[in-house]
Design a protein around this motif. Structure first.
Motif, PDB file in Angstrom:
ATOM      1  N   TRP A  12      19.319 -10.614  -8.154  1.00  0.00           N
ATOM      2  CA  TRP A  12      18.251 -10.428  -7.337  1.00  0.00           C
ATOM      3  C   TRP A  12      17.994 -11.226  -6.377  1.00  0.00           C
ATOM      4  N   GLY A  13      17.603 -10.608  -5.052  1.00  0.00           N
ATOM      5  CA  GLY A  13      17.028 -11.486  -4.079  1.00  0.00           C
ATOM      6  C   GLY A  13      17.840 -11.054  -2.790  1.00  0.00           C
ATOM      7  N   ALA A  14      17.510 -11.483  -1.757  1.00  0.00           N
ATOM      8  CA  ALA A  14      17.970 -11.254  -0.315  1.00  0.00           C
ATOM      9  C   ALA A  14      18.324 -12.352   0.279  1.00  0.00           C
ATOM     10  N   PRO A  15      19.536 -12.853   0.633  1.00  0.00           N
ATOM     11  CA  PRO A  15      19.813 -14.141   0.991  1.00  0.00           C
ATOM     12  C   PRO A  15      19.861 -14.053   2.631  1.00  0.00           C
ATOM     13  N   THR A  16      19.578 -12.876   3.424  1.00  0.00           N
ATOM     14  CA  THR A  16      19.360 -12.803   4.803  1.00  0.00           C
ATOM     15  C   THR A  16      18.347 -11.814   5.093  1.00  0.00           C
ATOM     16  N   ASP A  17      17.998 -11.708   6.490  1.00  0.00           N
ATOM     17  CA  ASP A  17      17.031 -10.739   6.772  1.00  0.00           C
ATOM     18  C   ASP A  17      17.732  -9.353   7.312  1.00  0.00           C
ATOM     19  N   ILE A  18      19.098  -9.501   7.155  1.00  0.00           N
ATOM     20  CA  ILE A  18      19.821  -8.458   7.636  1.00  0.00           C
ATOM     21  C   ILE A  18      20.896  -7.944   6.798  1.00  0.00           C
ATOM     22  N   GLY A  19      21.595  -6.868   6.440  1.00  0.00           N
ATOM     23  CA  GLY A  19      22.407  -6.644   5.499  1.00  0.00           C
ATOM     24  C   GLY A  19      21.933  -5.313   4.783  1.00  0.00           C
ATOM     25  N   ARG A  20      22.826  -5.026   3.885  1.00  0.00           N
ATOM     26  CA  ARG A  20      22.325  -3.772   3.111  1.00  0.00           C
ATOM     27  C   ARG A  20      21.487  -3.812   2.276  1.00  0.00           C
ATOM     28  N   ILE A  21      20.387  -2.947   2.285  1.00  0.00           N
ATOM     29  CA  ILE A  21      19.270  -2.867   1.226  1.00  0.00           C
ATOM     30  C   ILE A  21      19.692  -2.436  -0.018  1.00  0.00           C
ATOM     31  N   LYS A  22      19.506  -2.888  -1.278  1.00  0.00           N
ATOM     32  CA  LYS A  22      19.800  -2.249  -2.461  1.00  0.00           C
ATOM     33  C   LYS A  22      18.695  -1.511  -3.230  1.00  0.00           C
ATOM     34  N   LYS A  23      17.519  -2.530  -3.037  1.00  0.00           N
ATOM     35  CA  LYS A  23      16.162  -1.695  -3.676  1.00  0.00           C
ATOM     36  C   LYS A  23      15.074  -1.849  -2.809  1.00  0.00           C
ATOM     37  N   VAL A  24      14.120  -0.954  -2.900  1.00  0.00           N
ATOM     38  CA  VAL A  24      12.938  -1.205  -1.777  1.00  0.00           C
ATOM     39  C   VAL A  24      11.701  -0.699  -2.676  1.00  0.00           C
ATOM     40  N   MET A  25      10.755  -1.548  -2.720  1.00  0.00           N
ATOM     41  CA  MET A  25       9.504  -1.198  -3.401  1.00  0.00           C
ATOM     42  C   MET A  25       8.456  -0.347  -2.173  1.00  0.00           C
ATOM     43  N   MET A  26       8.219   0.968  -2.939  1.00  0.00           N
ATOM     44  CA  MET A  26       7.261   1.739  -1.893  1.00  0.00           C
ATOM     45  C   MET A  26       5.990   2.248  -2.490  1.00  0.00           C
ATOM     46  N   HIS A  27       4.878   2.660  -1.948  1.00  0.00           N
ATOM     47  CA  HIS A  27       3.851   3.324  -2.637  1.00  0.00           C
ATOM     48  C   HIS A  27       3.693   4.671  -1.694  1.00  0.00           C
ATOM     49  N   ARG A  28       3.814   5.679  -2.564  1.00  0.00           N
ATOM     50  CA  ARG A  28       3.445   7.151  -2.126  1.00  0.00           C
ATOM     51  C   ARG A  28       2.044   7.057  -1.797  1.00  0.00           C
ATOM     52  N   PRO A  29       1.730   7.514  -0.420  1.00  0.00           N
ATOM     53  CA  PRO A  29       0.080   7.597  -0.126  1.00  0.00           C
ATOM     54  C   PRO A  29      -0.618   8.654  -0.893  1.00  0.00           C
ATOM     55  N   GLY A  30      -1.865   8.264  -1.216  1.00  0.00           N
ATOM     56  CA  GLY A  30      -2.828   8.887  -2.196  1.00  0.00           C
ATOM     57  C   GLY A  30      -3.966   8.780  -1.286  1.00  0.00           C
ATOM     58  N   LYS A  31      -4.914   9.440  -2.156  1.00  0.00           N
ATOM     59  CA  LYS A  31      -6.465   9.587  -1.439  1.00  0.00           C
ATOM     60  C   LYS A  31      -6.948   8.509  -1.218  1.00  0.00           C
ATOM     61  N   GLU A  32      -6.474   7.171  -1.361  1.00  0.00           N
ATOM     62  CA  GLU A  32      -7.143   5.922  -1.159  1.00  0.00           C
ATOM     63  C   GLU A  32      -6.897   5.668   0.561  1.00  0.00           C
ATOM     64  N   ILE A  33      -5.810   6.465   1.003  1.00  0.00           N
ATOM     65  CA  ILE A  33      -5.720   6.269   2.527  1.00  0.00           C
ATOM     66  C   ILE A  33      -6.841   6.981   3.292  1.00  0.00           C
ATOM     67  N   LEU A  34      -7.577   7.808   2.502  1.00  0.00           N
ATOM     68  CA  LEU A  34      -8.693   8.457   3.397  1.00  0.00           C
ATOM     69  C   LEU A  34      -9.735   7.462   3.677  1.00  0.00           C
ATOM     70  N   LYS A  35      -9.607   6.180   3.257  1.00  0.00           N
ATOM     71  CA  LYS A  35     -10.587   5.081   3.427  1.00  0.00           C
ATOM     72  C   LYS A  35     -10.265   4.364   4.797  1.00  0.00           C
ATOM     73  N   LEU A  36      -9.064   4.843   5.392  1.00  0.00           N
ATOM     74  CA  LEU A  36      -8.628   4.093   6.467  1.00  0.00           C
ATOM     75  C   LEU A  36      -9.014   4.516   7.840  1.00  0.00           C
ATOM     76  N   HIS A  37     -10.103   5.507   7.849  1.00  0.00           N
ATOM     77  CA  HIS A  37     -10.463   6.141   9.023  1.00  0.00           C
ATOM     78  C   HIS A  37     -11.757   5.101   9.825  1.00  0.00           C
ATOM     79  N   ASN A  38     -12.310   4.022   8.972  1.00  0.00           N
ATOM     80  CA  ASN A  38     -13.522   3.394   9.592  1.00  0.00           C
ATOM     81  C   ASN A  38     -12.624   2.716  10.757  1.00  0.00           C
ATOM     82  N   ASN A  39     -13.722   2.281  11.741  1.00  0.00           N
ATOM     83  CA  ASN A  39     -13.571   1.650  13.039  1.00  0.00           C
ATOM     84  C   ASN A  39     -12.665   0.413  12.523  1.00  0.00           C
ATOM     85  N   ALA A  40     -11.254   0.189  13.232  1.00  0.00           N
ATOM     86  CA  ALA A  40     -10.321  -0.791  12.998  1.00  0.00           C
ATOM     87  C   ALA A  40     -10.750  -2.396  13.432  1.00  0.00           C
TER      88      ALA A  40
END
Length: 181
Positions: free
Chosen positions: A31-59
């Motif tokens: 596990w781990g990444a020794p540098t900021d560059i190179g081949r990515i093996k795994k990545v964590m993601m979140h598929r957008p759901g209804k929670e993002i509808l709360k993001l329309h408030n004034n930034a």
């Protein structure tokens, strides 16, 4: 000698926490990444759901917004006046397409655990931890709108078998790292 028998000793550990052989034998992967560059093996993601509808408030309601406005080239007050809701269908389609491209490149996707509509910025998974050789250090996010995401990250890392090497505690804050593992 089997891998398990190799560790049936009361001798002190001499290898570093990021020794690739030990990580592979104990944690199942190096596990781990020794540098900021190179081949990515795994990545964590979140598929957008209804929670993002709360993001329309004034930034500009974000406490640091006016500080950032003064320091971001090209930011104008008009940039923050848009109150339209995000297009959830479009965001989900774009997410699915990106996930497919990553998968086609041989990158494993680890999806952020937790089914809550309370934390609208969960799509920014890069902020949840700092991947270093040997595992991940959990972040402590500075804005309350992000505060509840760390338990989801902790659960996700644990279920994926990723060593959690530590976390930001006390008065410290850290975010904006990368989520590849």
């Amino acid at each position: 000698m089997s891998t398990v028998n190799r560790y049936l000793s009361r001798s002190l550990v001499t290898e570093s926490f990021h020794d690739k052989t030990v990580l592979q034998e104990i944690w199942g992967e190096s596990w781990g990444a020794p540098t900021d560059i190179g081949r990515i093996k795994k990545v964590m993601m979140h598929r957008p759901g209804k929670e993002i509808l709360k993001l329309h408030n004034n930034a500009q309601q974000i406490e640091s917004g006016t500080v950032l406005d003064r320091n971001i080239k090209g930011a104008t007050p008009e940039d923050y006046q848009n109150t339209r809701l995000p297009n959830l269908d479009l965001l989900q389609t774009q997410h699915d397409q990106l996930a497919q491209v990553l998968s086609n490149e041989g990158i494993d996707i680890v999806y952020l655990e937790g089914q809550s509509e309370d934390w609208p910025e969960r799509i920014f998974t890069r902020d949840l931890g700092m991947v270093i050789p040997g595992g991940v250090i959990l972040s402590r996010l500075a804005l309350y709108i992000r505060h509840g995401e760390i338990p989801f990250a902790s659960q996700t890392f644990s279920q994926a078998g990723i060593p959690m090497l530590g976390c930001i505690q006390g008065d410290g804050f850290a975010e904006g790292a990368a989520s590849p593992c």
